[in-house]
Motif scaffolding. Sequence first.
Motif, PDB file in Angstrom:
ATOM      1  N   UNK A   1      -6.101   5.035  -3.610  1.00  0.00           N
ATOM      2  CA  UNK A   1      -5.302   5.405  -2.540  1.00  0.00           C
ATOM      3  C   UNK A   1      -6.059   5.460  -1.179  1.00  0.00           C
ATOM      4  N   UNK A   2      -7.338   5.852  -1.152  1.00  0.00           N
ATOM      5  CA  UNK A   2      -8.101   5.682   0.000  1.00  0.00           C
ATOM      6  C   UNK A   2      -8.240   4.446   0.585  1.00  0.00           C
ATOM      7  N   UNK A   3      -8.703   3.426  -0.617  1.00  0.00           N
ATOM      8  CA  UNK A   3      -8.875   2.136   0.058  1.00  0.00           C
ATOM      9  C   UNK A   3      -7.402   1.441   0.534  1.00  0.00           C
ATOM     10  N   UNK A   4      -6.417   1.775  -0.413  1.00  0.00           N
ATOM     11  CA  UNK A   4      -5.084   1.347   0.083  1.00  0.00           C
ATOM     12  C   UNK A   4      -4.590   1.681   1.434  1.00  0.00           C
ATOM     13  N   UNK A   5      -5.029   2.871   1.840  1.00  0.00           N
ATOM     14  CA  UNK A   5      -4.612   3.386   2.981  1.00  0.00           C
ATOM     15  C   UNK A   5      -5.045   2.688   4.318  1.00  0.00           C
TER      16      UNK A   5
ATOM     17  N   UNK B   1       3.637  17.684   3.561  1.00  0.00           N
ATOM     18  CA  UNK B   1       3.165  16.801   4.376  1.00  0.00           C
ATOM     19  C   UNK B   1       3.128  15.227   3.969  1.00  0.00           C
ATOM     20  N   UNK B   2       2.989  15.023   2.424  1.00  0.00           N
ATOM     21  CA  UNK B   2       2.666  13.579   2.046  1.00  0.00           C
ATOM     22  C   UNK B   2       4.391  12.905   1.627  1.00  0.00           C
ATOM     23  N   UNK B   3       5.218  13.902   1.342  1.00  0.00           N
ATOM     24  CA  UNK B   3       6.447  13.526   1.247  1.00  0.00           C
ATOM     25  C   UNK B   3       7.082  13.061   2.455  1.00  0.00           C
ATOM     26  N   UNK B   4       6.858  13.715   3.460  1.00  0.00           N
ATOM     27  CA  UNK B   4       7.255  13.583   4.783  1.00  0.00           C
ATOM     28  C   UNK B   4       6.802  12.345   5.426  1.00  0.00           C
ATOM     29  N   UNK B   5       5.648  12.018   5.410  1.00  0.00           N
ATOM     30  CA  UNK B   5       4.878  10.978   5.941  1.00  0.00           C
ATOM     31  C   UNK B   5       5.147   9.588   5.276  1.00  0.00           C
TER      32      UNK B   5
ATOM     33  N   UNK C   1      14.684   1.842  -1.356  1.00  0.00           N
ATOM     34  CA  UNK C   1      14.782   2.050  -2.764  1.00  0.00           C
ATOM     35  C   UNK C   1      13.669   1.719  -3.673  1.00  0.00           C
ATOM     36  N   UNK C   2      12.917   0.529  -3.114  1.00  0.00           N
ATOM     37  CA  UNK C   2      11.786   0.100  -4.041  1.00  0.00           C
ATOM     38  C   UNK C   2      10.613   1.053  -3.934  1.00  0.00           C
ATOM     39  N   UNK C   3      10.521   1.793  -2.648  1.00  0.00           N
ATOM     40  CA  UNK C   3       9.583   2.603  -2.719  1.00  0.00           C
ATOM     41  C   UNK C   3       9.596   3.961  -3.770  1.00  0.00           C
ATOM     42  N   UNK C   4      11.087   4.085  -3.595  1.00  0.00           N
ATOM     43  CA  UNK C   4      11.211   5.383  -4.618  1.00  0.00           C
ATOM     44  C   UNK C   4      11.397   4.942  -6.070  1.00  0.00           C
ATOM     45  N   UNK C   5      11.358   3.526  -6.157  1.00  0.00           N
ATOM     46  CA  UNK C   5      11.295   3.306  -7.608  1.00  0.00           C
ATOM     47  C   UNK C   5       9.766   3.167  -8.193  1.00  0.00           C
TER      48      UNK C   5
ATOM     49  N   UNK D   1       0.972  -1.342   0.035  1.00  0.00           N
ATOM     50  CA  UNK D   1      -0.018  -0.042   0.020  1.00  0.00           C
ATOM     51  C   UNK D   1       0.770   1.261   0.002  1.00  0.00           C
ATOM     52  N   UNK D   2       2.096   1.144   0.610  1.00  0.00           N
ATOM     53  CA  UNK D   2       2.847   2.606   0.644  1.00  0.00           C
ATOM     54  C   UNK D   2       3.472   2.794  -0.696  1.00  0.00           C
ATOM     55  N   UNK D   3       3.859   1.612  -1.377  1.00  0.00           N
ATOM     56  CA  UNK D   3       4.420   1.516  -2.599  1.00  0.00           C
ATOM     57  C   UNK D   3       3.455   2.196  -3.681  1.00  0.00           C
ATOM     58  N   UNK D   4       2.198   1.960  -3.372  1.00  0.00           N
ATOM     59  CA  UNK D   4       1.298   2.371  -4.527  1.00  0.00           C
ATOM     60  C   UNK D   4       0.941   3.900  -3.955  1.00  0.00           C
ATOM     61  N   UNK D   5       1.109   4.346  -2.774  1.00  0.00           N
ATOM     62  CA  UNK D   5       1.215   5.759  -2.696  1.00  0.00           C
ATOM     63  C   UNK D   5       2.352   6.400  -3.362  1.00  0.00           C
ATOM     64  N   UNK D   6       3.554   5.853  -3.252  1.00  0.00           N
ATOM     65  CA  UNK D   6       4.598   6.782  -4.005  1.00  0.00           C
ATOM     66  C   UNK D   6       4.260   6.809  -5.358  1.00  0.00           C
ATOM     67  N   UNK D   7       3.744   5.591  -5.986  1.00  0.00           N
ATOM     68  CA  UNK D   7       3.267   5.633  -7.246  1.00  0.00           C
ATOM     69  C   UNK D   7       2.443   6.648  -7.611  1.00  0.00           C
ATOM     70  N   UNK D   8       1.278   7.019  -6.888  1.00  0.00           N
ATOM     71  CA  UNK D   8       0.262   8.009  -7.064  1.00  0.00           C
ATOM     72  C   UNK D   8       0.942   9.171  -6.827  1.00  0.00           C
ATOM     73  N   UNK D   9       1.864   9.667  -5.953  1.00  0.00           N
ATOM     74  CA  UNK D   9       2.617  10.758  -5.833  1.00  0.00           C
ATOM     75  C   UNK D   9       3.253  11.063  -6.940  1.00  0.00           C
TER      76      UNK D   9
END
Length: 410
Positions: free
Chosen positions: A175-179, A111-115, A133-137, A11-19
């Motif tokens: 994103x809301x569902x994944x959160x 706020x999004x980047x920090x959290x 690194x996988x999240x930033x990928x 779910x966090x990886x998906x948030x990085x992708x959305x951002x």
Amino acid sequence: MTDVLRRGRASLAFSFLVQGVAFALLVTRIPAIQSRYGVSDALLPVFLAAVPILAGIGSVTTERLVKRVPPSRVLRWSQPLVLMALLGVGAGEHMAVLGSALAVFGLAVGALDASMNMLGVSLQRAYGRSIMLSFHAAYSLGGIVGASLAWVGAHWDLALWVSYLPVVLLLMPAALAGSRWYADRREEAPADGIKAEAGAAVGLRWMLPLCLVMTVAYIGDSTVSNWSAKYLQDVLGSSEELATVPYNVYMVTTLLGRALGDVGVRRFGAVAVVRAGGLVAAAGFAVVAGAPGAWVGMLGFTLLGLGLCVLVPQTFAAAGRRAAERGGPGASDAAVARLNVFNYVGFLIGSPLVGALGDAWSYRGAMLVPMLLVLVTLVYARSFGTEPDRYGGVHERPHTADVGRGSNGL
């Protein structure tokens, strides 16, 4: 490995992708935004500078906010705000609407980047091996998707809101569902109350090398994003069409480097990976500065993607780990929020610095300045490594969960 950790990571990886998608859709359509609102060339830099400045404020605010609420809750509500602000940029008609939408976008992005990075650091600690690194990928992949969608909108001459609305309608509910599966650290009462109180206020002195590396990394990144097309066309004599290629190549190599980078950290350690990244990035700038033609220049931008891509994720990981060693999870969150501000400092410095040097001196010479700056990573590479930071093999911790519950239970 528990299901909580696996779901939290996905779910966090998906948030990085959305951002990545949202940010790319904004920055790649700046000419269209300028045209829609009639923003003059003189006023445009003011709008562009306001976003990272407000993002820095949003990051600092998040440092204080997560003392009262978990980072997952900040992320859960800041991501929809970013998407709504993006839609506001595309749907408005008056300058006041643009200013308001960009203000919300900037504050929410901070706020999004920090959290996001707070959660990434705590998940890495729970996994006991490098996964940052996988999240930033995932973010890089989102950037490629967003830039491609922006190209489609520009190619078909779609109104901004027409380009943005389907993306927001698709990504926001996802994103809301994944959160609901975001995984926060488990708060544990420290044995020493004085240490806990001290850990809440993270000193800056030990962070200065990491802050400098973060700034330098984003000076390099903003140089590529803002000047690669102009450099290839005006200095190396490429066609206008070919001049659009270097940034795409840079993004693809960034994605590849980050996708494989965690393996390198596990095998060789963070210090070695950071040193290698700094050397490769410096070599990339040197190739760009001395390139006799466009294709050699693109080789330089390829090297830049492979080198710079590892620096930012490893800087967040090092700051979070070292702060946690000093003061616990709360100190880790504070360190990540403060370090994140230097993301925007680098962005603000990089583009004007290269532009000013290019106009006053030469653009070839200007490329040598970020080359020298990125070599700072070699000087401070030891800041990334104590023995616990070398994941894998005998260094790997047991997979005990610092992350103990999904945020839906908060």
